[in-house]
Design a protein around this motif. Sequence first.
Motif, PDB file in Angstrom:
ATOM      1  N   VAL A 153       2.899   2.682  -9.466  1.00 51.60           N
ATOM      2  CA  VAL A 153       4.110   2.618 -10.277  1.00 51.60           C
ATOM      3  C   VAL A 153       4.041   1.390 -11.178  1.00 51.60           C
ATOM      4  CG1 VAL A 153       6.629   2.377 -10.222  1.00 51.60           C
ATOM      5  CG2 VAL A 153       5.463   3.820  -8.527  1.00 51.60           C
ATOM      6  N   PHE A 154       4.330   1.582 -12.462  1.00 50.44           N
ATOM      7  CA  PHE A 154       4.306   0.488 -13.425  1.00 50.44           C
ATOM      8  C   PHE A 154       5.745   0.134 -13.789  1.00 50.44           C
ATOM      9  CE2 PHE A 154       0.161   2.330 -13.566  1.00 50.44           C
ATOM     10  CZ  PHE A 154      -0.683   1.236 -13.694  1.00 50.44           C
ATOM     11  N   ASP A 155       6.225  -0.938 -13.181  1.00 52.30           N
ATOM     12  CA  ASP A 155       7.607  -1.358 -13.363  1.00 52.30           C
ATOM     13  C   ASP A 155       7.853  -1.778 -14.808  1.00 52.30           C
ATOM     14  OD1 ASP A 155      10.213  -2.055 -12.653  1.00 52.30           O
ATOM     15  OD2 ASP A 155       9.651  -4.115 -12.197  1.00 52.30           O
ATOM     16  N   ARG A 170       0.295   5.800 -17.452  1.00 49.76           N
ATOM     17  CA  ARG A 170       0.734   7.115 -16.980  1.00 49.76           C
ATOM     18  C   ARG A 170      -0.385   7.826 -16.214  1.00 49.76           C
ATOM     19  NH1 ARG A 170       3.274  10.641 -21.633  1.00 49.76           N
ATOM     20  NH2 ARG A 170       3.183  12.149 -19.901  1.00 49.76           N
ATOM     21  N   GLU A 171      -1.619   7.667 -16.682  1.00 43.37           N
ATOM     22  CA  GLU A 171      -2.756   8.263 -15.988  1.00 43.37           C
ATOM     23  C   GLU A 171      -2.935   7.655 -14.602  1.00 43.37           C
ATOM     24  OE1 GLU A 171      -7.208   9.389 -17.325  1.00 43.37           O
ATOM     25  OE2 GLU A 171      -6.778   7.253 -17.281  1.00 43.37           O
ATOM     26  N   ALA A 172      -2.844   6.322 -14.494  1.00 39.98           N
ATOM     27  CA  ALA A 172      -2.987   5.660 -13.196  1.00 39.98           C
ATOM     28  C   ALA A 172      -1.847   6.047 -12.257  1.00 39.98           C
ATOM     29  CB  ALA A 172      -3.039   4.144 -13.379  1.00 39.98           C
ATOM     30  N   PHE A 173      -0.654   6.246 -12.809  1.00 38.82           N
ATOM     31  CA  PHE A 173       0.476   6.717 -12.001  1.00 38.82           C
ATOM     32  C   PHE A 173       0.220   8.131 -11.500  1.00 38.82           C
ATOM     33  CE2 PHE A 173       4.363   9.362 -12.232  1.00 38.82           C
ATOM     34  CZ  PHE A 173       4.967   8.916 -11.065  1.00 38.82           C
ATOM     35  N   ASP A 174      -0.240   8.992 -12.368  1.00 37.53           N
ATOM     36  CA  ASP A 174      -0.489  10.383 -12.029  1.00 37.53           C
ATOM     37  C   ASP A 174      -1.583  10.507 -10.981  1.00 37.53           C
ATOM     38  OD1 ASP A 174      -0.707  13.133 -12.001  1.00 37.53           O
ATOM     39  OD2 ASP A 174      -1.218  13.341 -14.112  1.00 37.53           O
ATOM     40  N   LEU A 229       7.485   6.769 -17.517  1.00 36.80           N
ATOM     41  CA  LEU A 229       6.440   6.937 -16.507  1.00 36.80           C
ATOM     42  C   LEU A 229       6.557   8.318 -15.862  1.00 36.80           C
ATOM     43  CD1 LEU A 229       4.110   5.295 -15.317  1.00 36.80           C
ATOM     44  CD2 LEU A 229       5.631   4.615 -13.461  1.00 36.80           C
ATOM     45  N   ARG A 230       5.676   9.213 -16.264  1.00 33.16           N
ATOM     46  CA  ARG A 230       5.618  10.569 -15.708  1.00 33.16           C
ATOM     47  C   ARG A 230       4.173  11.048 -15.741  1.00 33.16           C
ATOM     48  NH1 ARG A 230       6.174  14.041 -20.558  1.00 33.16           N
ATOM     49  NH2 ARG A 230       6.619  12.627 -22.275  1.00 33.16           N
ATOM     50  N   ASP A 274       0.820  -1.218   0.000  1.00 32.81           N
ATOM     51  CA  ASP A 274       0.000   0.000   0.000  1.00 32.81           C
ATOM     52  C   ASP A 274       0.853   1.267   0.000  1.00 32.81           C
ATOM     53  OD1 ASP A 274      -2.203  -1.596   0.032  1.00 32.81           O
ATOM     54  OD2 ASP A 274      -2.733  -1.224   2.126  1.00 32.81           O
ATOM     55  N   ASP A 275       2.022   1.219   0.640  1.00 33.56           N
ATOM     56  CA  ASP A 275       2.874   2.400   0.737  1.00 33.56           C
ATOM     57  C   ASP A 275       3.570   2.709  -0.585  1.00 33.56           C
ATOM     58  OD1 ASP A 275       2.265   2.824   3.444  1.00 33.56           O
ATOM     59  OD2 ASP A 275       3.776   1.363   4.065  1.00 33.56           O
ATOM     60  N   LEU A 276       3.918   1.682  -1.344  1.00 34.33           N
ATOM     61  CA  LEU A 276       4.508   1.867  -2.665  1.00 34.33           C
ATOM     62  C   LEU A 276       3.842   0.873  -3.624  1.00 34.33           C
ATOM     63  CD1 LEU A 276       6.534   3.254  -4.513  1.00 34.33           C
ATOM     64  CD2 LEU A 276       8.224   1.525  -3.855  1.00 34.33           C
ATOM     65  N   PRO A 277       2.668   1.239  -4.156  1.00 33.56           N
ATOM     66  CA  PRO A 277       1.944   0.315  -5.040  1.00 33.56           C
ATOM     67  C   PRO A 277       2.664   0.151  -6.380  1.00 33.56           C
ATOM     68  CG  PRO A 277       0.792   2.423  -4.884  1.00 33.56           C
ATOM     69  CD  PRO A 277       1.926   2.494  -3.928  1.00 33.56           C
ATOM     70  N   VAL A 278       3.039  -1.082  -6.686  1.00 36.54           N
ATOM     71  CA  VAL A 278       3.779  -1.377  -7.914  1.00 36.54           C
ATOM     72  C   VAL A 278       3.184  -2.602  -8.586  1.00 36.54           C
ATOM     73  CG1 VAL A 278       6.031  -1.980  -8.911  1.00 36.54           C
ATOM     74  CG2 VAL A 278       5.916  -0.478  -6.909  1.00 36.54           C
ATOM     75  N   VAL A 279       3.019  -2.544  -9.903  1.00 35.95           N
ATOM     76  CA  VAL A 279       2.698  -3.712 -10.723  1.00 35.95           C
ATOM     77  C   VAL A 279       3.529  -3.617 -11.997  1.00 35.95           C
ATOM     78  CG1 VAL A 279       0.335  -4.006  -9.843  1.00 35.95           C
ATOM     79  CG2 VAL A 279       0.739  -2.612 -11.871  1.00 35.95           C
ATOM     80  N   PRO A 280       3.761  -4.731 -12.679  1.00 38.64           N
ATOM     81  CA  PRO A 280       4.499  -4.654 -13.942  1.00 38.64           C
ATOM     82  C   PRO A 280       3.724  -3.879 -15.003  1.00 38.64           C
ATOM     83  CG  PRO A 280       4.436  -6.908 -13.104  1.00 38.64           C
ATOM     84  CD  PRO A 280       3.458  -6.114 -12.293  1.00 38.64           C
ATOM     85  N   SER A 281       4.461  -3.219 -15.878  1.00 35.96           N
ATOM     86  CA  SER A 281       3.843  -2.539 -17.016  1.00 35.96           C
ATOM     87  C   SER A 281       3.491  -3.561 -18.093  1.00 35.96           C
ATOM     88  CB  SER A 281       4.815  -1.506 -17.597  1.00 35.96           C
ATOM     89  OG  SER A 281       4.329  -0.977 -18.814  1.00 35.96           O
ATOM     90  N   VAL A 282       2.349  -3.347 -18.752  1.00 32.13           N
ATOM     91  CA  VAL A 282       1.972  -4.218 -19.869  1.00 32.13           C
ATOM     92  C   VAL A 282       2.161  -3.514 -21.217  1.00 32.13           C
ATOM     93  CG1 VAL A 282       0.386  -5.668 -18.540  1.00 32.13           C
ATOM     94  CG2 VAL A 282      -0.479  -3.585 -19.651  1.00 32.13           C
ATOM     95  N   THR A 283       2.975  -2.450 -21.227  1.00 31.52           N
ATOM     96  CA  THR A 283       3.224  -1.752 -22.494  1.00 31.52           C
ATOM     97  C   THR A 283       3.946  -2.638 -23.499  1.00 31.52           C
ATOM     98  OG1 THR A 283       5.207  -0.776 -21.486  1.00 31.52           O
ATOM     99  CG2 THR A 283       3.212   0.586 -21.544  1.00 31.52           C
ATOM    100  N   GLY A 284       4.679  -3.630 -23.023  1.00 34.35           N
ATOM    101  CA  GLY A 284       5.342  -4.568 -23.927  1.00 34.35           C
ATOM    102  C   GLY A 284       4.378  -5.586 -24.521  1.00 34.35           C
ATOM    103  N   VAL A 285       3.194  -5.714 -23.909  1.00 29.69           N
ATOM    104  CA  VAL A 285       2.167  -6.632 -24.405  1.00 29.69           C
ATOM    105  C   VAL A 285       1.199  -5.888 -25.317  1.00 29.69           C
ATOM    106  CG1 VAL A 285       0.416  -8.334 -23.736  1.00 29.69           C
ATOM    107  CG2 VAL A 285       2.383  -7.924 -22.242  1.00 29.69           C
TER     108      VAL A 285
END
Length: 203
Positions: free
Chosen positions: A134-136, A125-129, A141-142, A105-116
């Motif tokens: 964070v999308f690893d 980027r919207e969900a990050f903003d 990512l900005r 919860d303090d640092l929410p991270v999941v892998p990015s699916v931009t490669g898929v």
Amino acid sequence: MSDVAIHPEALRDAVALTLGDKALNVSLAKDELTVVVAPEVYLEAMELLRDAPQCRFEQLIDLCGVDYSTYREVGTDGPRYAVVSHLLSVSLNQRVRVKVFCADDDLPVVPSVTGVWSGANWFEREAFDLYGIVFDGHSDLRRILTDYGFIGHPFRKDFPLSGHVEMRYDPELRRVVYEPVTIEPREITPRIIREEDYGGLHG
């Protein structure tokens, strides 16, 4: 493209078979299929959903963040943040919703699916903003909607309605400046309806 969509129960069984133990839950409600996967197998599960012959979800049509903090206050103790994706198979005329919860919860991270699906770029980027998820593996990512000097993530349930900073044009500096919010926070008390037959038919 197939003109006839697969029956929802058959799609549920096909997706469950494809994902196997990578799916934490596969459920059907109102003919809509939802799959929950763990973050550590999220990327692999998404690749399977794209490539498996009985799935062929070629398109990611939406991806968003979710903050479940309010729900957790009424009895659930699971993770706070989730990423929800909607996938479409044009060739098989079928859809699926995929949900993955962030482990921390303090640092929410999941892998990015931009490669898929490259179309995930701006969605992530919207969900990050807006949620701070964070999308690893995302290459750029900005922030995408808020300003450069923005503090916090405005779609989080604990983000104040007035925000943290306000901006104005300073004629002496001849530029826009950011300052702490001067609006006094106020508590909004909801109106309570007391009529017993409120919403009913009146003779």
